[in-house]
Design a protein around this motif. Structure first.
Motif, PDB file in Angstrom:
ATOM      1  N   GLY A 220       0.823  -1.210   0.000  1.00  0.00           N
ATOM      2  CA  GLY A 220       0.000   0.000   0.000  1.00  0.00           C
ATOM      3  C   GLY A 220       0.852   1.253   0.000  1.00  0.00           C
ATOM      4  N   LEU A 221       1.908   1.247   0.797  1.00  0.00           N
ATOM      5  CA  LEU A 221       2.814   2.394   0.854  1.00  0.00           C
ATOM      6  C   LEU A 221       3.500   2.603  -0.492  1.00  0.00           C
ATOM      7  N   VAL A 241       0.535  11.436   6.031  1.00  0.00           N
ATOM      8  CA  VAL A 241      -0.095  10.752   7.157  1.00  0.00           C
ATOM      9  C   VAL A 241       0.701   9.505   7.539  1.00  0.00           C
ATOM     10  N   ALA A 242       1.179   8.779   6.521  1.00  0.00           N
ATOM     11  CA  ALA A 242       1.971   7.572   6.794  1.00  0.00           C
ATOM     12  C   ALA A 242       3.234   7.917   7.579  1.00  0.00           C
ATOM     13  N   LEU A 247       4.156   3.323  10.000  1.00  0.00           N
ATOM     14  CA  LEU A 247       3.456   2.114   9.573  1.00  0.00           C
ATOM     15  C   LEU A 247       4.297   0.917  10.014  1.00  0.00           C
ATOM     16  N   ASP A 248       3.912   0.300  11.111  1.00  0.00           N
ATOM     17  CA  ASP A 248       4.714  -0.764  11.694  1.00  0.00           C
ATOM     18  C   ASP A 248       4.948  -1.919  10.730  1.00  0.00           C
ATOM     19  N   GLU A 249       3.872  -2.386  10.091  1.00  0.00           N
ATOM     20  CA  GLU A 249       3.988  -3.568   9.238  1.00  0.00           C
ATOM     21  C   GLU A 249       4.832  -3.290   7.998  1.00  0.00           C
ATOM     22  N   ALA A 250       4.865  -2.025   7.581  1.00  0.00           N
ATOM     23  CA  ALA A 250       5.669  -1.656   6.415  1.00  0.00           C
ATOM     24  C   ALA A 250       7.092  -1.282   6.804  1.00  0.00           C
ATOM     25  N   GLY A 251       7.385  -1.270   8.099  1.00  0.00           N
ATOM     26  CA  GLY A 251       8.715  -0.890   8.562  1.00  0.00           C
ATOM     27  C   GLY A 251       9.003   0.590   8.408  1.00  0.00           C
ATOM     28  N   LEU A 252       7.943   1.393   8.321  1.00  0.00           N
ATOM     29  CA  LEU A 252       8.119   2.837   8.173  1.00  0.00           C
ATOM     30  C   LEU A 252       7.995   3.498   9.541  1.00  0.00           C
ATOM     31  N   GLU A 253       9.095   4.059  10.010  1.00  0.00           N
ATOM     32  CA  GLU A 253       9.070   4.732  11.299  1.00  0.00           C
ATOM     33  C   GLU A 253       8.503   6.140  11.163  1.00  0.00           C
TER      34      GLU A 253
END
Length: 333
Positions: A220-221, A241-242, A247-253
């Motif tokens: 999605g990201l 917003v992300a 986004l934990d599951e995407a590894g985005l801090e």
């Protein structure tokens, strides 16, 4: 906004709990990803609001949120620079407040989301299919199969049908596949050489939220990045917003500086939710130096576009300004 997950994860990349939000568009319409944060940092979610959100009762949650805010107003302070900006609003203040009061009776009649801008109801699916026929467009099945070149009119019709199928839970899988085809296929217009940017964002939103399909934050990201790079202002906002939430599951801090960058870019194109969030960042010093005076015109721009929380901020600030400068005897009579 402008909720991502009914599980309501809490992000704490700053000391304050990240339950804010990002109510975008007209009135209290929620935007994609907006369920995570309804409340400002200094007005934490009450059990009443959280229980409504956890149950998926977005309208009830908004009502509860408005009720809680009435008992949780924040004193932001009024510097001379902020006072000067608020003074510019005084000539039209009475009419502005009357308009906002009138609008309060209408917000609950609006669709639950501010994006996509056209949110067809479930009973419109037959009409949307007929629109494809009337504009001599391929059918939904032919679009999903691929190998067709669509005009701008057909892209718009197909996008609306995909939105109806997906966001109403009628056939989310088919709706998602339609979005993907629109996002990947080149249109007849030269500007569509890289696919439809809004469809790229739609794919990202559907995957991030898991709307009738397995949730995939990383994919999605990736689609949000593509949509933003292709020129979608909503893509920039969703990407902001992300970064703002992480986004934990995407590894985005959580990255406040990046969030500010994308909010600022989207706000420069007059995106309602981005105008509000940019103002909020400037007030709080989120990803930037504090500059509350710069926030005032941004809040006003969001407020005149129907952003309810921006209106609440301005009302509180105008009242605080009047109280402060009345005491000092400096408020213009």
């Amino acid at each position: 906004s402008q909720l991502h997950s009914s599980a309501l994860p809490i992000y704490s990349c700053t000391p304050s709990v990240r339950f804010r939000r990002l109510t975008n568009g007209r009135a209290a319409r929620l935007t994609p990803l907006s369920c995570r944060m309804l409340l400002s940092r200094r007005c934490l979610a009450s059990p009443r609001v959280l229980s409504a959100l956890a149950a998926g009762a977005f309208g009830v949650a908004c009502s509860a949120f408005a009720h809680e805010r009435a008992h949780c107003q924040t004193k932001r302070g009024v510097s001379p620079a902020v006072h000067a900006e608020l003074e510019k609003l005084r000539p039209g203040e009475a009419a502005m407040r009357r308009k906002w009061e009138e609008d309060e009776d209408k917000w609950h009649k609006l669709p639950p989301r501010a994006w996509p801008p056209y949110y067809p109801s479930a009973d419109e699916v037959a009409m949307l299919r007929q629109r494809l026929v009337e504009h001599t467009c391929p059918s939904a099945e032919e679009i999903v199969a691929g190998g067709v070149i669509l005009s701008k009119e057909c892209i718009s019709c197909a996008f609306d049908l995909a939105t109806c199928l997906t966001f109403n839970g009628l056939d989310a899988d088919r709706g998602l596949r339609m979005y993907i085809k629109l996002a990947l296929d080149k249109g007849k217009d030269a500007s569509d050489a890289d696919g439809d940017a809004e469809s790229m964002v739609a794919v990202g939103v559907v995957l991030l939220e898991g709307l009738g399909v397995p949730r995939d934050e990383a994919e999605g990201l990736r689609w949000l990045r593509r949509g933003a790079a292709a020129g979608s202002v909503q893509g920039e906002y969703e990407l902001a917003v992300a970064y703002y939430t992480g986004l934990d599951e995407a590894g985005l801090e959580c990255d406040e500086a990046q969030a500010f960058k994308y909010f600022e870019s989207a706000a420069s194109r007059m995106h309602t939710g981005a105008l509000f969030m940019l103002a909020d960042c400037l007030i709080e010093g989120t990803g930037c130096e504090k500059d509350p005076a710069r926030a005032v015109p941004l809040l006003h721009a969001a407020a005149i576009r129907g952003h309810r929380l921006a209106r609440a901020y301005l009302r509180e600030w105008l009242d605080e300004d009047a109280e402060t400068f009345n005491k000092l005897g400096l408020l213009r009579k």
